[in-house]
Design an enzyme around this catalytic site. Sequence first.
Site, PDB file in Angstrom:
ATOM      1  N   LYS A  69      47.914  30.811  39.768  1.00 59.25           N
ATOM      2  CA  LYS A  69      48.299  30.425  38.409  1.00 59.25           C
ATOM      3  C   LYS A  69      49.713  30.915  38.070  1.00 59.25           C
ATOM      4  CE  LYS A  69      46.260  30.508  33.849  1.00 59.25           C
ATOM      5  NZ  LYS A  69      45.725  31.570  32.997  1.00 59.25           N
ATOM      6  N   LYS A  88      52.651  37.677  47.820  1.00 58.69           N
ATOM      7  CA  LYS A  88      52.289  36.950  46.599  1.00 58.69           C
ATOM      8  C   LYS A  88      53.454  37.102  45.626  1.00 58.69           C
ATOM      9  CE  LYS A  88      48.239  37.022  43.489  1.00 58.69           C
ATOM     10  NZ  LYS A  88      46.930  37.692  43.391  1.00 58.69           N
ATOM     11  N   LEU A 136      50.758  41.838  50.837  1.00 61.82           N
ATOM     12  CA  LEU A 136      49.320  41.887  51.089  1.00 61.82           C
ATOM     13  C   LEU A 136      49.003  41.732  52.570  1.00 61.82           C
ATOM     14  CD1 LEU A 136      48.510  39.396  48.223  1.00 61.82           C
ATOM     15  CD2 LEU A 136      47.633  41.748  48.281  1.00 61.82           C
ATOM     16  N   TYR A 138      47.570  39.889  55.626  1.00 57.80           N
ATOM     17  CA  TYR A 138      47.451  38.462  55.927  1.00 57.80           C
ATOM     18  C   TYR A 138      46.044  38.198  56.472  1.00 57.80           C
ATOM     19  CZ  TYR A 138      48.066  34.126  58.588  1.00 57.80           C
ATOM     20  OH  TYR A 138      47.917  32.867  59.112  1.00 57.80           O
ATOM     21  N   ASP A 182      35.417  39.488  39.070  1.00 62.79           N
ATOM     22  CA  ASP A 182      35.827  38.097  39.294  1.00 62.79           C
ATOM     23  C   ASP A 182      35.453  37.628  40.700  1.00 62.79           C
ATOM     24  OD1 ASP A 182      36.905  35.707  38.402  1.00 62.79           O
ATOM     25  OD2 ASP A 182      38.980  36.248  38.896  1.00 62.79           O
ATOM     26  N   ASP A 200      42.275  39.478  45.233  1.00 65.25           N
ATOM     27  CA  ASP A 200      42.495  39.234  43.819  1.00 65.25           C
ATOM     28  C   ASP A 200      41.734  40.191  42.901  1.00 65.25           C
ATOM     29  OD1 ASP A 200      43.301  38.157  41.407  1.00 65.25           O
ATOM     30  OD2 ASP A 200      43.420  36.146  42.255  1.00 65.25           O
TER      31      ASP A 200
HETATM   32  N1  ADE Z   1      46.033  32.742  50.781  1.00 63.29           N
HETATM   33  C1  ADE Z   1      46.218  33.488  49.708  1.00 63.29           C
HETATM   34  N2  ADE Z   1      46.397  34.763  50.056  1.00 63.29           N
HETATM   35  C2  ADE Z   1      46.318  34.833  51.395  1.00 63.29           C
HETATM   36  C3  ADE Z   1      46.388  35.892  52.362  1.00 63.29           C
HETATM   37  N3  ADE Z   1      46.599  37.135  51.980  1.00 63.29           N
HETATM   38  N4  ADE Z   1      46.230  35.595  53.656  1.00 63.29           N
HETATM   39  C4  ADE Z   1      46.009  34.330  54.001  1.00 63.29           C
HETATM   40  N5  ADE Z   1      45.921  33.290  53.165  1.00 63.29           N
HETATM   41  C5  ADE Z   1      46.076  33.554  51.869  1.00 63.29           C
END
Ligand code: ADE
Length: 318
Positions: A69, A88, A136, A138, A182, A200
């Site tokens: 979003k 992200k 983050l 992967y 969530d 998330d």
């Molecule tokens: N899509 C959203 N976040 C992701 C992630 N950390 N690794 C792979 N695909 C994603």
Amino acid sequence: MAEEPGRVLKPGRVLKPINSSSDTDVLQSVKPGVVLTQAKENTSDASPPVRKEWSLRDFDIGRPLGKGKFGNVYLAREKTTKYVVAIKVLFKSQLQKAGVEHQLRREIEIQSHLSHPHILRLFQYFQDKTRVYLVLEYAPKGELYKELMKNTRFDERRTATYMYQMTSALKYCHSKKVIHRDIKPENLLLGLTGDLKIADFGWSVHAPSSRRTTLCGTLDYLPPEMIEGKLHDEKVDIWSLGVLCYEFLVGKPPFEAESNADTYRRITKVDLQFPRHVSEPAKNLVSQLLKHDPNQRLSLDKVLEHPWIKENRLPSTS
Ligand code: ADE
């Protein structure tokens, strides 16, 4: 960037706040996050380990992995170590417009302190004038809801395996008084071996809590006490675990309806019906999770010990 297998990024052990050099510092009061140590850690007593401030310049950015979003997620590789991560990107203007800066702060604070095989790692964050970046873990097999759409529903073995992994991750969160709030297929990712990763933490909080932020999107996963705006605790995640188990087995959530008002009614009445293909032991588990009274819901320890889980789950691969 070619998608070659990369090393998994290991977080550093040291906490250090990011340098906020921006005008609109949406992260003002974020507590120090986990900082990556790029160079080898210097362990001699005399000099402290090498730490650094991270920026976008440290990464090669690859293909988009997902849309959110407030921004998108991209595959990325740290230039020096070649570690592959997901970044992200969140636009500050959009976060401010929606009034959710506090949620981002909480997401960072909570997720960066969690370390579990079925929880997506948040290694680091940094920001520039207009955006916030979350570095983050992967998850190579991508978004679980896409798998669910492709397969319509999952068989009982696969569902029981995911349920076991979810339950062990939630047990870990709850032991730290963190509630996710969530849980739904859109917030779950798959690791290299197909193992589940909770992602998330934007709605996560420390229990007990009352909801102050407006609910948006689907009501499907919300427990009665949260819809009704009551004080709630970690048992909200146990309800959502029941909804998730149903959706995996059936292909749609249990209280789905034409309108939000109808979904609301079905949730508060716990209007639960199963298609014929769902086995009795699976129905037994879901029914024990979807209890209106939070105190009547099955404990996470009992989920791990449930005969249907024990008989159907596949051994862990992570
Ligand atoms: N899509 C959203 N976040 C992701 C992630 N950390 N690794 C792979 N695909 C994603």
